[in-house]
Structures are given as C-alpha cells and as structure tokens.
Write a protein that holds these residues in place. Structure first.
Motif, short mmCIF file in Angstrom:
data_model
loop_
_atom_site.label_atom_id
_atom_site.label_comp_id
_atom_site.label_asym_id
_atom_site.label_seq_id
_atom_site.Cartn_x
_atom_site.Cartn_y
_atom_site.Cartn_z
N ARG A 230 0.82 -1.20 0.00
CA ARG A 230 0.00 0.00 0.00
C ARG A 230 0.87 1.27 0.00
O ARG A 230 0.35 2.37 0.20
N ASN A 231 2.18 1.12 -0.18
CA ASN A 231 3.09 2.27 -0.15
C ASN A 231 3.97 2.32 -1.40
O ASN A 231 5.17 2.55 -1.33
N MET A 232 3.35 2.10 -2.56
CA MET A 232 4.11 2.05 -3.80
C MET A 232 4.86 3.35 -4.08
O MET A 232 6.01 3.34 -4.54
N ALA A 233 4.24 4.48 -3.79
CA ALA A 233 4.91 5.76 -4.06
C ALA A 233 6.19 5.88 -3.23
O ALA A 233 7.21 6.40 -3.72
N GLU A 234 6.17 5.41 -2.00
CA GLU A 234 7.37 5.47 -1.16
C GLU A 234 8.46 4.57 -1.72
O GLU A 234 9.65 4.93 -1.71
N LEU A 235 8.09 3.39 -2.20
CA LEU A 235 9.08 2.50 -2.81
C LEU A 235 9.67 3.11 -4.07
O LEU A 235 10.87 2.99 -4.33
N MET A 236 8.84 3.79 -4.86
CA MET A 236 9.33 4.45 -6.07
C MET A 236 10.24 5.62 -5.72
O MET A 236 11.23 5.88 -6.42
#
Length: 347
Positions: A230-236
């Motif tokens: 649920r934290n794809m933006a943080e991983l990107m």
C-alpha cells in the motif's frame, strides 16, 4: 448532492488487476467528495483482488455482461472492461443517468456519454467512428488515474533525481497477477547482474512467481519481496530505476520521475510502450511473450549500466504525468452528470 456511482469492471489471472486498480483510484476520489460507489464484478474478480485492496467499497458479483440483479439506479455507471462494447453498455441505459467508458484500445464501438483514454499520444480521431454524437472525450496522460500518494510524493522524488542516482536500487513491479510468471524471469536475470545494491520486488501473494521470488530472496540478500503493498509511491521514491510492464503502473512511474525499463506482457501494452520508447520516456526491454531471456538480459545490462540515459528517461517521463489526473477526471465527470440531470429534469 451525493451521487451513486457504479463500476462494471473485472480482473482475472490472465488479464491482471489494472482495470480494477484504476477504478478503485477513481472511486476513492468520488468517495472523498461524499459520493457512494458500488463495484459490479465477476466472481473471479473477487478471487483475484485481495479483500483489503477493496478499501471497504460495496462489491457485488454479476454475470458477465448482464445488468446486476437489482433495480438500483446509478447517477453514473463506469465501464472498464475489454469484453464489453456498445450493445452491452446499451443494456444498462435504463439503470444510469450517465454512462462512462474507460478504454485504451479504440477497437470497438461504445454507447456512452463520456470516454476516458489515459494513453499517451491518443487522438480524438482514434475514436471518431466508435462513439455516439455528443460523447465527451477525456484523452491523454494528463488524465491518468493515480492514487493521491503519487501527487503527494512527486516533488520529493523529482528533487531526489536532480543528483546522480544513489546507486543500484531497482524496483521490480510487473503486475499484481504476474502474467506468464514474468516477475520470476526478470528477477532470475537480475541475480546475474553486478552493481545492484538492492532489488525490491512488488508481487501479489497469489502470483505464479511468488514462490520463486521467495527462493531468490533467501539466497540473495539484495532482494526484498513486498506483497500486496500500500506504499508504492514510497518504494518508487527510494528506487533509482523501475522495471515494470506497460500497464497502469507506467503512469505511477512517470508521476514520480522514476526511470523506467518496460517489458510488454499483453497486446494492449504494445502501442503505449512503442510511443513512450520513441519519445525517450522509457527503455524498452522487449516483449516477454516472444523475446528470449538472453535478449532481456542483454537489454537489462545495457540500460542499467547507462546512468545518464536512465536520468533522461526519468526527466522525460515526469513531463507526461503529474499525478493529479483522478481529480481532473472526477471534476469533469461531475460537471457532465449535473448538466445531464438538469437537461433531463432530475434537478
């Protein structure tokens, strides 16, 4: 006044979950404005999409192509389904005040009042013979349906990329359902490439490659598996380069300015991958269905060793999508719904 919004959308192991995910993004934006959303899906969709990803929305099963077993009327009904076209959409006319279609193929007629195609380079002429007179068009990556987190983290991500990449952190995200086990193939190839400091792999726990990725993680400390994130933006934000398919996550990577290497895994991804490759916005690795592992490995090695080219991909892609498309779509749609209701005497 609050509206009732329906979404006729499906997912499948062979189709992937991208259609549902972009509709969920649109539904969240409607819900933030106090509108009620209902999902109308096949039984297989319920099996493919994890319960927690539905975010508490009302989800109902329907037979393929047929109106729901309810007399409920929607102010807006959204179709995002390659298997449906004008005759199917017309069957729902007495259930909805306004019909909207999300498409990216432009290969069949539609009976709708508004059509959204978020594909980069799409033209009104592509749909000229496929839509009824007066249908409103929302076209281009300016309208890409992304979760709010991408707009929130965009500036920090762009600022991070003003300097040279910190080095060797790769994010692999090739689709929730991992069509044809492509995630396992790509990660196998990455194990043999030197200079990588960390590889984050995003994969649904039901994906075909899940077990193989677990094995790789156990053998190679550089690899980390993330399931149903649920934290794809943080991983990107943390990644130096992203490896993905040519579907919905294309626009997520663009919004974050993340240099992208793309593998085509479905026919509907060929056009967008080709256009973005020609524009210098991605590095095209190849087609997973036809290209050999050796070809994909050679492409990976070539791109990952060219830091300046990767940075150029990131700069170009960031110009194509700013992450605010969902709110633009909702604003335009609500204006059209209100206008149609006034014209029909509902308000």
């Amino acid at each position: 006044m609050a509206s009732w919004v329906g979404f006729r959308v499906d997912a499948a192991a062979t189709l992937g979950g991208g259609h549902v995910m972009r509709c969920l993004t649109l539904a969240r934006t409607f819900r933030s404005l106090a509108h009620h959303c209902v999902f109308l899906c096949s039984e297989e969709t319920i099996e493919v999409i994890p319960d927690d990803l539905w975010d508490g929305f009302d989800v109902r099963t329907v037979s393929a192509g047929l109106p729901a077993e309810t007399e409920e009327r929607f102010d807006l009904l959204v179709f995002d389904h390659y298997g449906l076209s004008a005759p199917d959409e017309r069957d729902w006319r007495n259930r909805a005040g306004t019909l909207m279609v999300i498409d990216d193929l432009a290969d069949r007629p539609h009976d709708c009042d508004l059509l959204l195609d978020q594909t980069y380079g799409v033209r009104a002429a592509d749909y000229e013979a496929l839509l009824p007179d007066g249908c409103r068009l929302l076209l281009g990556s300016h309208y890409a349906l992304l979760r709010e987190e991408f707009a929130t983290h965009r500036q920090a991500s762009l600022e991070r990329r003003l300097s040279d990449p910190a080095g060797g952190r790769v994010l692999v995200s090739l689709g929730m359902t991992d069509v044809s086990g492509i995630a396992g193939r790509v990660c196998n190839l990455l194990t043999a490439i030197g200079g990588l400091q960390r590889v984050d792999v995003v994969l649904g726990h039901k994906a075909p490659s899940y077990g193989r990725i677990q094995e790789i993680c156990a053998l190679d400390a550089r690899f980390q598996l993330h399931s149903d994130v649920r934290n794809m933006a943080e991983l990107m934000l943390l990644a130096d380069v992203g490896i993905g398919a040519g579907g919905t996550t294309t626009w997520e990577r663009c919004a974050m300015g993340l240099p992208s290497l793309v593998v085509v895994v479905a026919d509907n991804q060929i056009k967008i991958a080709d256009l973005m490759n020609k524009a210098g916005a991605i590095g095209l690795l190849g087609d997973a269905r036809t290209d050999t592992d050796q070809h994909l490995s050679d492409q990976l090695t070539r791109f990952l060793s060219d830091t300046e080219r990767l940075r150029a991909f990131g700069r170009k892609s960031a110009d194509l999508c700013d992450g605010a498309g969902a709110r633009r779509v909702v604003d335009d749609v609500l204006q059209l719904v209100a206008a149609r209701e006034r014209a029909n005497g509902y308000v």
